[in-house]
Structure formats: structure tokens, C-alpha cells
Design a protein around this motif. Structure first.
Motif, short mmCIF file in Angstrom:
data_model
loop_
_atom_site.label_atom_id
_atom_site.label_comp_id
_atom_site.label_asym_id
_atom_site.label_seq_id
_atom_site.Cartn_x
_atom_site.Cartn_y
_atom_site.Cartn_z
N PRO A 1 3.70 -12.33 -1.43
CA PRO A 1 2.96 -11.84 -2.58
C PRO A 1 3.85 -11.60 -3.80
O PRO A 1 5.05 -11.31 -3.67
N THR A 2 3.24 -11.69 -4.95
CA THR A 2 3.90 -11.37 -6.21
C THR A 2 2.98 -10.43 -6.98
O THR A 2 1.87 -10.16 -6.57
N GLY A 3 3.45 -9.94 -8.07
CA GLY A 3 2.61 -9.09 -8.91
C GLY A 3 2.91 -7.63 -8.71
O GLY A 3 3.81 -7.22 -7.98
N THR A 4 2.10 -6.83 -9.34
CA THR A 4 2.30 -5.39 -9.37
C THR A 4 2.27 -4.75 -7.99
O THR A 4 3.02 -3.82 -7.71
N PHE A 5 1.42 -5.23 -7.11
CA PHE A 5 1.24 -4.60 -5.81
C PHE A 5 1.84 -5.43 -4.68
O PHE A 5 1.39 -5.38 -3.54
N TRP A 6 2.89 -6.18 -4.97
CA TRP A 6 3.47 -7.08 -3.98
C TRP A 6 3.91 -6.35 -2.71
O TRP A 6 3.75 -6.86 -1.62
N HIS A 7 4.47 -5.14 -2.85
CA HIS A 7 4.95 -4.41 -1.68
C HIS A 7 3.80 -4.00 -0.77
O HIS A 7 3.89 -4.12 0.44
N ARG A 8 2.71 -3.55 -1.33
CA ARG A 8 1.53 -3.19 -0.54
C ARG A 8 0.94 -4.42 0.12
O ARG A 8 0.64 -4.42 1.31
N ASP A 9 0.81 -5.49 -0.66
CA ASP A 9 0.23 -6.72 -0.14
C ASP A 9 1.08 -7.33 0.98
O ASP A 9 0.55 -7.86 1.95
N LEU A 10 2.40 -7.23 0.84
CA LEU A 10 3.29 -7.75 1.88
C LEU A 10 3.12 -6.97 3.18
O LEU A 10 3.06 -7.55 4.27
N LEU A 11 3.02 -5.65 3.07
CA LEU A 11 2.78 -4.85 4.27
C LEU A 11 1.43 -5.16 4.90
O LEU A 11 1.32 -5.23 6.12
N LEU A 12 0.41 -5.36 4.08
CA LEU A 12 -0.91 -5.72 4.61
C LEU A 12 -0.86 -7.06 5.33
O LEU A 12 -1.46 -7.22 6.40
N LEU A 13 -0.14 -8.02 4.77
CA LEU A 13 0.02 -9.32 5.44
C LEU A 13 0.72 -9.14 6.78
O LEU A 13 0.35 -9.77 7.78
N ALA A 14 1.74 -8.28 6.81
CA ALA A 14 2.48 -8.05 8.05
C ALA A 14 1.59 -7.41 9.12
O ALA A 14 1.68 -7.74 10.30
N VAL A 15 0.71 -6.50 8.71
CA VAL A 15 -0.23 -5.89 9.66
C VAL A 15 -1.22 -6.95 10.15
O VAL A 15 -1.48 -7.07 11.35
N ASN A 16 -1.78 -7.72 9.23
CA ASN A 16 -2.76 -8.75 9.61
C ASN A 16 -2.16 -9.80 10.53
O ASN A 16 -2.84 -10.33 11.40
N ALA A 17 -0.87 -10.08 10.35
CA ALA A 17 -0.18 -11.04 11.21
C ALA A 17 0.34 -10.37 12.48
O ALA A 17 0.99 -11.01 13.30
N LYS A 18 0.05 -9.07 12.62
CA LYS A 18 0.47 -8.27 13.77
C LYS A 18 1.99 -8.23 13.93
O LYS A 18 2.53 -8.19 15.03
N ILE A 19 2.68 -8.22 12.79
CA ILE A 19 4.15 -8.09 12.78
C ILE A 19 4.53 -6.62 12.79
O ILE A 19 5.49 -6.23 13.44
N ILE A 20 3.79 -5.80 12.05
CA ILE A 20 3.98 -4.36 12.10
C ILE A 20 2.66 -3.71 12.48
O ILE A 20 1.59 -4.30 12.29
N SER A 21 2.74 -2.52 12.99
CA SER A 21 1.53 -1.82 13.43
C SER A 21 0.83 -1.16 12.25
O SER A 21 1.46 -0.83 11.24
N PRO A 22 -0.47 -0.94 12.40
CA PRO A 22 -1.18 -0.19 11.37
C PRO A 22 -0.60 1.21 11.16
O PRO A 22 -0.63 1.74 10.06
#
Length: 79
Positions: free
Chosen positions: A5-26
Motif C-alpha cells: 500500500p501507499t498513501g496516507t494510511f499505508w501502515h494501517r492498510d499493510l497491517l490489514l493485508l497481513a491479517v487478511n493473508a493470515k501473516i499476523i493475527s487479528p
């Protein structure tokens, strides 16, 4: 994989992608949100005095969150 992700909320979006990909836990995401909220407050209200009593819980729990994050990554062979 997925696009970083890029943009203002890239850090939040990256974490959401990681959760959706089951890389990190909710649970890790929920704990990280506290730090993102602090980051947001600090960057937008830097003229205000920081209150140690409000920062203490974040500082004290940071090592545990980092360990949880690392464990999630290890489970996926990433770290």
C-alpha cells in the motif's frame, strides 16, 4: 503476493493485508492500533505536552507486542 500500500494510511492498510493473508493475527493488529493512534496524535499535536501516565502502558507493552509480531512471522517462515 500483494501490492504494498501507499498513501496516507499505508501502515494501517499493510497491517490489514497481513491479517487478511493470515501473516499476523487479528490480536496483533488490535494491539498495533494503539501505537498507530499514538503516532497519529503525536504527529498532529506535537505542540502539546506528552503525559507520561498515558504513554506508560504503550511503552511497557511494546516488547510483548514485538514478540507476538515476531512469533506470527516465524509461523509463516518470514522471520
Amino acid at each position: 503476493m500483494f501490492e504494498i500500500p501507499t498513501g496516507t494510511f499505508w501502515h494501517r492498510d499493510l497491517l490489514l493485508l497481513a491479517v487478511n493473508a493470515k501473516i499476523i493475527s487479528p490480536a496483533v493488529l488490535e494491539r498495533a492500533k494503539e501505537y498507530m493512534a499514538f503516532r497519529h496524535f503525536f504527529t498532529h499535536a506535537y505542540a502539546l505536552t506528552l503525559k507520561p501516565e498515558r504513554m506508560r502502558p504503550l511503552v511497557e507493552s511494546a516488547p510483548d507486542l514485538i514478540d507476538e509480531f515476531k512469533n506470527d512471522l516465524k509461523e509463516h517462515g518470514i522471520a
